[in-house]
Scaffold this active site. Structure first.
Site, short mmCIF file in Angstrom:
data_model
loop_
_atom_site.label_atom_id
_atom_site.label_comp_id
_atom_site.label_asym_id
_atom_site.label_seq_id
_atom_site.Cartn_x
_atom_site.Cartn_y
_atom_site.Cartn_z
N LYS A 39 30.84 39.82 47.10
CA LYS A 39 31.17 39.22 49.14
C LYS A 39 30.88 38.16 49.70
O LYS A 39 31.00 38.03 50.53
CB LYS A 39 30.56 40.39 49.11
CG LYS A 39 31.29 41.24 49.80
CD LYS A 39 32.00 42.41 49.88
CE LYS A 39 33.43 41.57 48.75
NZ LYS A 39 34.38 42.56 48.01
N GLU A 42 28.55 41.71 42.60
CA GLU A 42 29.63 42.43 43.84
C GLU A 42 28.88 41.75 45.08
O GLU A 42 29.86 41.10 46.10
CB GLU A 42 29.54 43.75 43.29
CG GLU A 42 30.72 44.02 45.03
CD GLU A 42 31.99 43.55 44.83
OE1 GLU A 42 32.66 42.64 43.97
OE2 GLU A 42 33.01 43.70 46.31
N GLU A 48 32.66 34.58 49.41
CA GLU A 48 33.77 34.76 49.20
C GLU A 48 34.08 34.63 50.79
O GLU A 48 35.44 33.55 51.62
CB GLU A 48 34.98 35.49 48.83
CG GLU A 48 34.73 36.57 49.55
CD GLU A 48 36.18 38.05 49.29
OE1 GLU A 48 37.05 37.47 48.64
OE2 GLU A 48 35.08 39.24 48.66
O1 M6R Z 1 43.95 44.63 44.13
P1 M6R Z 1 42.86 43.85 43.91
O2 M6R Z 1 41.88 45.05 43.27
O3 M6R Z 1 43.90 43.79 42.74
O4 M6R Z 1 42.06 42.83 43.66
C1 M6R Z 1 41.93 42.56 43.27
C2 M6R Z 1 40.90 40.94 42.68
O5 M6R Z 1 41.81 40.16 43.31
C3 M6R Z 1 40.11 41.81 44.16
O6 M6R Z 1 38.74 42.55 44.34
C4 M6R Z 1 39.05 40.40 45.12
O7 M6R Z 1 37.74 39.79 44.28
C5 M6R Z 1 38.30 40.88 46.26
N1 M6R Z 1 39.11 39.80 47.15
C6 M6R Z 1 37.65 41.05 46.43
O8 M6R Z 1 37.27 40.97 47.77
#
Ligand code: M6R
Length: 607
Positions: free
Chosen positions: A484, A480, A487
């Site tokens: 972070k 994680e 991205e």
């Molecule tokens: O809304 P969700 O939790 O299903 O989204 C999943 C991922 O798209 C989301 O956690 C994405 O990886 C984040 N931008 C990470 O920070």
């Protein structure tokens, strides 16, 4: 689908009250618009004239605006709701009226003992129209009202347990608003011949920059030319207003430069909200008593990382074999040989791959549970049961408070599972619950150390590649941390099990490749020190994230990010918060568009 415990109503809503000479509607609706970032699943307004004129609608504010007539009246209240538990439907929208339609009230928070209060009030003849906890407040005020609204509010609040920010108006006091707060935000705006009360500064900033911050267990009585603040016990308080010099945009971000930073700093209160009313008993987890042989957690991105940590928790606390899978892969996998309970984690509840996985799991005949932040989101209609994380709206694309609250929800599920499977004694469960209660405090102490993390960020912000290594529960925490960083800063980052480095990635390490080691002081600690040694021998800069009691750690690395010493089971919480801050400050050093990284969307609705 089955809504569980729909009667609770913890929410992170926006509330506004106005008393003055202007048309109340023309103040309240724009104010609600400014508060919509706090929630938008329903909205409502009540304005006093000869009677209380009340309008509410499901959905975003524009739905309310479409049906709203011109309202006469200079005193009123408004509400925009973000349900974190309970259906976002019209009858649950605020404001609420009492039986005689003389009192109107809006609320943000949770009344924990509402059930017993509701039963008593119903016996006394009060008629309820909603499924919310909030409605007991308006009936209690009706019960105690003898011509003085402030007194009635004071008496009512003595009966309730829980958190609240409330704003109340009454037909018998046509110039007055009474507001009160406990554990939910509320501010007073001081104007010329007008006064305001709101859950947040953006709501009132276009009218006044003079603000009084209300404190817990305080009541404020506002008329157009006076504000009186008292404690719940009636002691009068003198508090001067403060001038706010934020722009409107700053105000929406709570004065933080980015939503991501604001959301990182909201985590102590977000954790608190996730836990509210759930530590003693989480009746939402009654489904855990059904038979299943294993658990399968399915999610994407950060939510998947929460799932990987969930695996450790379920196996360790409840001794239930658990796997975590990415939604996009699950859909093409073979059916399980046993009968799994399927937990789908999604902040938005709209991620196409996770929705597809939910349908596939149902099709395979498994019991499905969603852990999500958004009430009424698509996933809640696909699954058998829902547990809400109550993080509140998350606007930054990078998931922060939604991740931490997902973890908190998983801890709660794990404890209840352990109790249901009898792998956890009552005393052990009590001990873990005490740990959970302390989490907001631990989260806060990481935030208090943000400046130290900022310094580390300056040292690594020019790197092209960064490795995060962890072992055991520290491994998904490393994954994680890497996600972070990559991205939002666009630095290539990888999370690796520390023991795997020597099986390939070690070839990539150079003097320009910082390695961040998650040094949880569990049975893997010594091995982690050896891995740090391997990395240091290749000349890579080394940074450890470890407990503040671990003085010796600094001997093994170039720098240490210290987090409060916590039980290893909870280590992912403070460490992840520290890594969120690290990613944020690195991205800031590199001038990246932190809230909206290139190529990414907050919710990914394509497969
Ligand atoms: O809304 P969700 O939790 O299903 O989204 C999943 C991922 O798209 C989301 O956690 C994405 O990886 C984040 N931008 C990470 O920070």
């Amino acid at each position: 689908m089955e809504y569980i415990n729909i009667y609770h109503g913890v929410r992170m809503c926006g509330i506004i009250g106005y008393t003055g000479k202007k048309n109340a509607r023309s103040i309240i609706i724009p104010a609600l618009k400014r508060l919509e970032y706090r929630g938008y699943d329903s909205a409502g307004i009540a304005v006093i004239n000869d009677e209380i004129q009340l309008y509410k609608m499901k959905g975003e504010l524009e739905h309310l605006e479409r049906i709203l007539p011109k309202l006469e009246g200079n005193i009123g209240i408004g509400h925009t709701r973000w349900a974190t538990h309970g259906q976002p439907i019209k009858k649950n929208a605020h404001p609420f009226l009492d039986c005689k339609k003389k009192t109107a009230l809006v609320h943000n928070g949770i009344i924990e003992n509402y059930m017993e209060l509701k039963e008593e009030l119903m016996k006394e003849g009060h008629v309820f129209t909603s499924e919310t906890d909030t409605e007991v407040l308006v009936h209690l005020i009706e019960k105690y009202y003898k011509g003085n609204l402030e007194d009635a509010v004071r008496k009512a609040l003595k009966d309730v347990q829980g958190s609240y920010a409330i704003v109340v108006i009454h037909l018998g006091n046509k110039k007055e608003i009474v507001a009160a707060r406990n554990e939910s935000p509320l501010i007073l705006g001081v104007g010329d011949d007008e006064n305001f009360v709101a859950s947040d500064i953006p709501a009132i900033l276009e009218h006044t920059d003079k603000v009084i911050y209300m404190m817990n267990r305080e009541i404020a009585t506002l008329t157009e030319d006076n504000i009186k603040i008292t404690t719940l016990d009636g002691k009068e308080i003198t508090r001067e207003w403060e001038r706010v010099d934020w722009s409107l945009e700053d105000a929406e971000k709570g004065g933080y430069e980015h939503f991501m930073l604001k959301e990182i700093f909201e985590q102590p209160s977000a954790i608190h909200r996730t836990l509210l009313g759930r530590i003693l008993d989480m009746d939402e987890t009654n489904f855990l008593k059904i038979h299943f042989d294993s658990i399968k957690i399915i999610a994407c991105g950060t939510s998947y990382h929460a799932g990987l940590i969930g695996k450790y928790l379920f196996e360790r606390i409840a001794k239930v074999p658990t796997t975590a899978e990415m939604s996009s892969e699950y859909r093409h996998s073979s059916p399980s040989f046993e009968n799994p309970l399927v937990i789908l984690i999604s902040q938005s509840g709209e991620t196409a791959d996770t929705l597809g996985a939910a349908r596939e799991a149902k099709h395979r005949g498994y019991r499905t549970i969603a852990v999500t932040n958004v009430v009424g989101s698509s996933i809640t209609r696909e699954v058998d049961e829902v547990i809400y994380t109550r993080a509140g709206p998350e606007i930054g694309v990078a998931a922060t408070k939604s991740f931490i609250t997902q973890l908190v929800a998983l801890y709660i599920i794990a404890i209840n599972l352990g109790l249901a499977k009898k792998t956890l004694t009552y005393d052990n469960a009590k001990h873990i619950k005490e740990g959970l209660r302390s989490l907001p405090r631990y989260a806060q102490s990481v935030l208090d150390n943000a400046d130290m993390i900022k310094e580390v960020a300056k040292n690594i912000c020019h790197a092209k590649d960064i490795f995060f290594i962890g072992r055991n529960i520290g491994f998904p925490t490393a994954l994680e941390g890497a996600l972070k960083l990559k991205e939002i800063s666009y630095i290539h980052a990888e999370g690796y099990p520390a023991g795997e480095l020597k099986h390939g990635p070690l070839a990539l390490l150079t003097k320009e490749t910082p390695v961040i080691a998650i040094a949880v002081k569990d049975h893997t600690y010594q091995k982690m020190l050896s891995n740090i040694g391997e990395v240091a021998a290749r000349g890579s800069p080394t940074i450890a994230v470890g407990y503040e009691s671990d003085e010796d750690l600094r001997k093994y690395v170039d720098s240490v990010i210290y987090v409060p010493t916590i039980e290893n089971l909870f280590a992912p919480i403070p460490i992840s918060i520290a890594l969120q801050l690290l990613a944020y400050y690195v991205a800031k050093e590199r001038n990246c568009p932190i809230d909206k990284p290139r190529n990414l969307a907050k919710s990914v609705t394509v497969e």
